[in-house]
Scaffold this active site. Sequence first.
Site, PDB file in Angstrom:
ATOM      1  N   CYS A 367       0.855  -1.191   0.000  1.00  0.00           N
ATOM      2  CA  CYS A 367       0.000   0.000   0.000  1.00  0.00           C
ATOM      3  C   CYS A 367       0.887   1.235   0.000  1.00  0.00           C
ATOM      4  CB  CYS A 367      -0.901  -0.016   1.230  1.00  0.00           C
ATOM      5  SG  CYS A 367      -1.700   1.546   1.617  1.00  0.00           S
ATOM      6  N   CYS A 370       0.481   3.531   3.007  1.00  0.00           N
ATOM      7  CA  CYS A 370       1.077   2.882   4.179  1.00  0.00           C
ATOM      8  C   CYS A 370       2.599   2.927   4.082  1.00  0.00           C
ATOM      9  CB  CYS A 370       0.606   1.437   4.285  1.00  0.00           C
ATOM     10  SG  CYS A 370      -1.181   1.217   4.294  1.00  0.00           S
TER      11      CYS A 370
END
Length: 424
Positions: A367, A370
């Site tokens: 991600c 992230c």
Amino acid sequence: MYHILFFIQQVTGYLDDCTCDVETIDTFNNNKLFPRLNKLLESDYFRHYKVNLKKPCPLWNDSSHCGIRDCAVKPCASNEVPGGTESASYKYSEEASKHVGECEEAKRLGAVNESLSEETQRAMLQWTQHEDSSDNFCEADDIQSPDAEYVDLLLNPERYTGYKGPEAWKIWNSIYEENCFKPRTIERPLNPLASGRGEHYYFTYRLVFLSGLCVEKRAFYKLISGLHASINIHLSARYLLQDTWSGTKWGHNITEFQHRFDEVLTQGEGPKRLKNLYFLYLIELRAVSKVLPFFERPGFQLFTGNENRDREIKNQLLEILHLTKSFPLHFDENSFFAGNKKEAAKLKEEFRLHFRNISRIMDCVGCLKCRLWGKLQTQGLGTALKILFSQKLIENMPESGPSYGFQLTRQEIVSFFNAFGRLV
């Protein structure tokens, strides 16, 4: 601390391996520090972070990226970055800083700049050597790479994106199982998810055996656990509650928070995770208070191209640094790596390499949002450790001229204060 106040979980009492208590931290942070730091991080200098989110994972062959909409990161267009910010990416010594504008102008005109003094050239050379020096706890991005882009942190906030399951487990498994210190004789299953225990496995399994480790190795685990707790709190605080044709709604997910931190649901481990977050806060707070001499030198500047605003932001920063020195129960970093000098040096290097490897793991996060916040927060914590372990160099820094012993890059400065801002 501030974000925890949004939830019903309460943590009280003293922290292990230090003399500070939760109540003292909350009072200092919520009443004094949080409003000032939050305002500072909204400024142009601290909200723009240059990062390479395209680096391949160095640990395993995996080029896949999360396809969820909220995993995406929107980088800044060239006209959205303050004019002087690019110049601020040069290394920080006063003598070198004086010539940044001249160098940029020469580059723009296609000229060869031969005006740098010998002292400045030595400072620049020292910075080149500094990039790979042994005081760095993180593997930093090459900000000159064409893949490195500025990201506005306020427009790409840390929040729940839907990134979870085996891929996320693989990241945390690599962090806890391969890089946290542990007794060598303990066996561990290959995939805790297969037994349905999920990420709770990490905390329960590791805390059981912390008593068998020295204070430095216990601290290393608690720092990583505290970072993990901080991330989970922010995901719970900014959770996607509704996604319909009429719009999206983000808010606090009490159920998610309880799932990760409730004392009953986590079999007593939740409060320990939160106390590790407070321990992480103490470590970074101590680093903030220790780095004051570096920033208060008259020649040090925070470059964005707006001279008056830059001066104002530096004054705000110095106010925060002086404020942190007034905290009554600072962590004593001198308790680390004491005793036999040879053994202490060996342990410190092992400590540094373990953390450096964790910073490399962040390039394996699928991600992108992230990955952005993971890279920023690990670099921020790594910078805090670098500051704490450079105490003598900071104390002996000259008031003017290049500070040859201790340096911070713009990326270290931005990540350091933003990572600390995640904890307040």
